[in-house]
Design an enzyme around this catalytic site. Structure first.
Site, PDB file in Angstrom:
ATOM      1  N   CYS A   1      50.436  83.335  14.364  1.00 32.28           N
ATOM      2  CA  CYS A   1      51.005  84.678  14.471  1.00 32.28           C
ATOM      3  C   CYS A   1      51.002  85.389  13.135  1.00 32.28           C
ATOM      4  CB  CYS A   1      52.425  84.598  15.035  1.00 32.28           C
ATOM      5  SG  CYS A   1      52.506  83.821  16.650  1.00 32.28           S
TER       6      CYS A   1
ATOM      7  N   HIS B   1      53.861  83.548  27.157  1.00 31.98           N
ATOM      8  CA  HIS B   1      52.500  83.021  26.959  1.00 31.98           C
ATOM      9  C   HIS B   1      52.485  81.614  26.386  1.00 31.98           C
ATOM     10  CE1 HIS B   1      51.803  83.496  22.493  1.00 31.98           C
ATOM     11  NE2 HIS B   1      52.910  84.199  22.631  1.00 31.98           N
TER      12      HIS B   1
ATOM     13  N   GLN C   1      58.818  77.310  21.540  1.00 31.98           N
ATOM     14  CA  GLN C   1      57.828  76.244  21.719  1.00 31.98           C
ATOM     15  C   GLN C   1      58.297  75.153  22.673  1.00 31.98           C
ATOM     16  OE1 GLN C   1      54.734  75.822  20.892  1.00 31.98           O
ATOM     17  NE2 GLN C   1      54.458  77.579  19.552  1.00 31.98           N
TER      18      GLN C   1
END
Length: 348
Positions: A291, A166, A144
């Site tokens: 996720c 991504h 992150q």
């Protein structure tokens, strides 16, 4: 009808135009990188150029960069069978491989008494809380953090670090495990011996090209101060939410945090309900980590921080990006406040 507003950048960042163009260009590279002919060498050269670009962007010159399908695979490659310790606030992809027995303070920070046998995330995806990394840490999940805060592998003090394209505007399905050169690492995927024998399988040339372009562009944005503006908008958002709902709880607010992440809860107002209400109002947000195959549950992160189930099941995460505007933040505050008032009326 106003255009939809995307406020779920921690789940995935929109594809950067630089990454899109790099991927389009890479589609014309037809050779297999393991082939010795000219076409193969061209594909191999593209990969190695991208590897160098990523190393420079991540401050990892002199380190090994092993391309993976993302941080989940990177975590398995780095952690399986190593018997490391971690905290309950780690992402599921990390928590699955470690003993989650490290202490978590109410502000979201973690105590790491034995860094060489531990893993620690640099920043939490739900609360945005940034950890102080101890010297000698075995594995750092920096997924992150790359591109949002100043960070360089060579001064992080860890042996290995995770990255996923991504999260910084690259394509989905490509990531990297960064490790100090000479680190002993057993392959989990065996075959042709690609990636220095650590991860076999024909390389994702197109994804790697997009990853490198996104990493380079993300660091330019960081150097230009783009995320300072994002942080300003995040603070405006939180002030607006607190003004509308004085009882709102903001976990980790007093800790060092990612500049784009706001996590807040109104006890009793289910996070899942808020996500659906905001979606219908035209805003993409999330409740906890994205996720988990669409599952919404009480936040394991907030539970580890000491919050009860009423708070942990009511938290939502709003994560901004460089494209977020102040006007969009104002619209979100208005839409959320309207739903909050309905919730209070029903609860009265």
């Amino acid at each position: 009808m106003p255009p939809r507003v995307y406020l779920d950048w921690n789940a995935t960042a929109p594809l950067r135009p630089e990454a899109r163009q790099a991927m389009i260009d890479a589609m014309d590279v037809s050779g297999n990188p393991s082939s010795v002919h000219a076409e193969g060498r061209r594909a191999k050269a593209l990969i190695e150029k991208a590897r160098g670009t990523i190393a420079t962007a991540f401050g990892a010159d002199g380190a090994d960069i092993v391309f993976t399908s993302g941080s989940t695979e990177g975590a398995a490659l780095a952690l399986e069978g190593r018997g490391l310790h971690g905290a309950e606030i780690e992402h599921d992809a990390v928590a699955a491989w470690v003993e989650t027995d490290l202490a978590v303070a109410p502000d979201g920070t973690v105590t790491v008494p034995d860094p060489e046998h531990s893993t620690l995330q640099n920043a939490n995806s739900e609360t945005g809380v940034i950890q102080t990394l101890p010297e000698g840490l075995a594995v750092c999940d920096a997924t992150q953090s790359w591109g949002k805060v100043p960070l360089a592998f060579n001064w992080m003090g860890c042996t290995m670090a995770l990255a996923s394209a991504h999260k910084l505007g690259g394509p989905k399905g490509i990531g990297a495990l960064i490790l100090k050169r000479g680190t002993d690492l057993a392959a989990r995927i065996r075959g042709g011996g690609q990636e220095m024998g650590r991860r076999s399988g024909t390389e994702n040339v197109i994804g790697i090209a997009g990853f490198a372009a996104a990493a380079e562009a993300a660091m330019r944005d960081l150097d230009a101060g783009t995320w300072d503006r994002v942080e300003k908008f995040r603070n405006i958002l939180e002030s607006g939410i607190v003004a509308a709902a004085p009882e709102v709880i903001l976990p980790g607010k007093d800790s060092s945090r990612l500049p784009n992440t706001a996590c807040f809860a109104v006890p009793g107002w289910k996070g899942e309900t808020q996500v659906m209400q905001m979606d219908l109002a035209g805003f993409a947000i999330s409740a906890g980590s994205a996720c988990s195959s669409g599952k919404v549950r009480a936040s394991r992160v907030l539970t580890a921080m000491g919050y009860d189930d009423a708070v942990a099941s009511s938290a939502i995460r709003v994560s901004l990006g460089p494209d977020t505007t102040e006007e969009e933040i104002g619209r979100f505050i208005d839409a959320w406040t309207a739903q909050y008032r309905k919730f209070r009326q029903r609860a009265a």
